[in-house]
Write a protein that holds these residues in place. Structure first.
Motif, mmCIF file in Angstrom:
data_model
loop_
_atom_site.group_PDB
_atom_site.id
_atom_site.type_symbol
_atom_site.label_atom_id
_atom_site.label_comp_id
_atom_site.label_asym_id
_atom_site.label_seq_id
_atom_site.Cartn_x
_atom_site.Cartn_y
_atom_site.Cartn_z
ATOM 1 N N GLU A 132 36.538 26.205 64.346
ATOM 2 C CA GLU A 132 35.593 27.278 64.040
ATOM 3 C C GLU A 132 35.134 27.997 65.310
ATOM 4 O OE1 GLU A 132 31.233 26.620 62.764
ATOM 5 O OE2 GLU A 132 32.366 26.705 60.893
ATOM 6 N N ARG A 180 38.127 30.084 66.594
ATOM 7 C CA ARG A 180 38.362 31.255 65.724
ATOM 8 C C ARG A 180 37.340 32.347 65.996
ATOM 9 N NH1 ARG A 180 39.291 27.568 61.527
ATOM 10 N NH2 ARG A 180 37.178 27.932 60.723
ATOM 11 N N GLN A 181 36.089 31.951 66.114
ATOM 12 C CA GLN A 181 35.046 32.941 66.373
ATOM 13 C C GLN A 181 35.241 33.590 67.736
ATOM 14 O OE1 GLN A 181 30.982 31.512 66.766
ATOM 15 N NE2 GLN A 181 30.190 33.323 65.726
ATOM 16 N N SER A 235 38.116 36.030 67.531
ATOM 17 C CA SER A 235 37.685 37.217 66.792
ATOM 18 C C SER A 235 36.866 38.136 67.673
ATOM 19 C CB SER A 235 36.885 36.802 65.567
ATOM 20 O OG SER A 235 36.384 37.940 64.868
ATOM 21 N N LEU A 236 35.985 37.542 68.453
ATOM 22 C CA LEU A 236 35.164 38.326 69.385
ATOM 23 C C LEU A 236 36.018 39.032 70.411
ATOM 24 C CD1 LEU A 236 32.075 36.066 70.124
ATOM 25 C CD2 LEU A 236 31.989 38.450 69.415
ATOM 26 N N CYS A 237 36.998 38.316 70.914
ATOM 27 C CA CYS A 237 37.872 38.907 71.935
ATOM 28 C C CYS A 237 38.674 40.079 71.364
ATOM 29 C CB CYS A 237 38.842 37.845 72.478
ATOM 30 S SG CYS A 237 38.017 36.542 73.444
ATOM 31 N N GLU A 238 39.029 39.981 70.095
ATOM 32 C CA GLU A 238 39.840 41.016 69.469
ATOM 33 C C GLU A 238 39.026 42.220 69.018
ATOM 34 O OE1 GLU A 238 41.724 38.943 66.321
ATOM 35 O OE2 GLU A 238 43.008 37.755 67.648
ATOM 36 N N THR A 239 37.817 41.937 68.478
ATOM 37 C CA THR A 239 37.037 43.021 67.865
ATOM 38 C C THR A 239 35.757 43.379 68.604
ATOM 39 O OG1 THR A 239 35.725 41.542 66.470
ATOM 40 C CG2 THR A 239 37.867 42.239 65.617
ATOM 41 N N LYS A 247 33.016 41.932 67.978
ATOM 42 C CA LYS A 247 31.908 41.707 67.051
ATOM 43 C C LYS A 247 31.633 40.237 66.912
ATOM 44 C CE LYS A 247 32.933 45.852 64.321
ATOM 45 N NZ LYS A 247 33.299 46.354 62.975
ATOM 46 N N SER A 248 30.345 39.870 66.828
ATOM 47 C CA SER A 248 29.958 38.455 66.721
ATOM 48 C C SER A 248 30.000 37.961 65.303
ATOM 49 C CB SER A 248 28.561 38.238 67.301
ATOM 50 O OG SER A 248 27.604 38.984 66.572
ATOM 51 N N ARG A 249 30.056 38.829 64.313
ATOM 52 C CA ARG A 249 30.115 38.397 62.912
ATOM 53 C C ARG A 249 31.182 39.182 62.157
ATOM 54 N NH1 ARG A 249 25.778 35.342 61.318
ATOM 55 N NH2 ARG A 249 24.019 35.238 62.738
#
Length: 363
Positions: free
Chosen positions: A348, A351-352, A355-359, A361-363
């Motif tokens: 988890e 993954r988070q 995701s942050l690195c790609e977008t 965004k934190s959520r």
């Protein structure tokens, strides 16, 4: 954001993700928890400071049955001479708590805490533990030299820039920069100047250390998820160390009432205290800590205070009484979860972070 999770720490420690399990002494970091974190791609760590040498060897063998991945063992690198100067005064106060728990009063005689460090280190060297980490100081030179000769990695936990520089000069391979948000005992070398340790916040401490050392820095203290990992990497760290986040994992050895107290706590619940051990440690404020705050009596130095309070902590544990247990915890406890495996927590977090690195965004 252009951030690569495969950092220098991953290459150096031969791990998939830049995530260390903190070495939590006292039974929380079981062999199953350590192996689970290593199998999930991080670096599991045994908190072995209070363990008998034979128990350390047994735990190492158990870990090796559960994983073929690297792992670490953490010890307290500090002189453990006892000081019983005020033991009568302290024992009389502790006897009030023993009355509550219905256990025998302790004598006011001299306390002798066994110093097992040399024997503990002998086991780590004999077993060729991949990573040796220390709190409260740097691995003594003879042991550090032997570790290097055996191609073992050595990590020191630090709480100031000066401690980081000492660790680098001594030959440590990496540094854990531990902020004041961290749960339990932090790695402050000497509490003479700062009675409650050097309380510099993680995100103030990390970049100041990164700017002054050339070895990898691992951020620790209040880091609970992928957001903390990415923020640490942005500040120049090569990875993170997480302890409190794993206390409520299924594989954690934390007592069930300890886990429940953690899950009910908030960012306001913890304080730094010397009441249990004689060294500053962050834990959930309970009746034991309140008693010491109110009585005005200075705890005995470490390790003596830790030794004289052990019977109280053990009795409280057996009675499921969290008010007299040492409930070590960092400041991020609102982010704890129940019923997750260590693998779930690692996955988890990564993954988070991805995701942050790609977008961004934190959520």
């Amino acid at each position: 954001m252009n951030i690569n999770l495969h950092t220098e720490v991953c290459q150096l420690f031969n791990i998939r993700y830049p995530l260390f399990l903190a070495g939590m002494a006292g039974g929380s970091s079981t062999a199953k928890l350590v192996a689970a974190v290593s199998n999930a791609g991080g670096l599991g760590t045994v908190g072995a400071a209070y363990m008998e040498p034979a128990a350390i060897r047994e735990t190492i063998n158990e870990i090796r049955k559960l994983t073929d991945k690297p792992f670490a063992v953490n010890l307290f690198a500090t002189q453990t001479s006892d000081d019983s100067t005020r033991i009568g005064e302290v024992q009389r106060e502790l006897n009030l708590m023993r009355n509550v728990l219905g256990i025998s009063h302790a004598s006011v005689e001299h306390v002798s805490t066994p110093d097992r460090f040399d024997q503990q280190m002998a086991v780590l060297l004999e077993e060729k533990v991949p990573v040796i980490s220390t709190a409260f100081g740097i691995l003594p030179e003879p042991f550090l030299r032997q570790a290097k000769e055996a191609n073992l990695l050595v990590v020191a936990m630090v709480t100031t820039v000066n401690e980081a520089l000492l660790a680098e000069q001594a030959g440590c391979d990496a540094i854990v920069a531990q902020g004041s948000e961290a749960g339990g005992h932090r790695g402050t070398f000497d509490i003479t100047e700062h009675q409650l340790g050097a309380n510099i916040g993680t995100f103030a401490l990390v970049p100041q250390i990164v700017d002054r050392v050339s070895i990898p820095v691992i951020a620790a203290g209040g880091i609970m998820d992928g957001r903390g990992l990415v923020a640490s990497l942005i500040l120049g760290a090569q990875g993170v160390q997480m302890g409190t986040r794993f206390l409520t994992a299924i594989e954690s050895g934390a007592h069930e009432v300890y886990k429940q107290a953690l899950l009910k706590s908030t960012e306001e619940s913890t304080v730094i205290t010397k009441a249990f051990s004689g060294r500053p440690a962050r834990g959930i404020r309970n009746t034991f800590i309140k008693h010491w705050e109110e009585n005005g009596i200075e705890p005995l130095p470490f390790p003596t205070q830790n030794t004289v309070t052990r019977d109280i902590r053990n009795a409280a544990s057996s009675q499921n009484n969290s008010e007299y247990m040492s409930l070590w915890a960092g400041q991020g406890t609102r982010m704890l979860t129940s019923g997750q495996t260590a693998e779930d927590i690692v996955s988890e977090t990564i993954r988070q972070a991805l995701s942050l690195c790609e977008t961004g965004k934190s959520r």
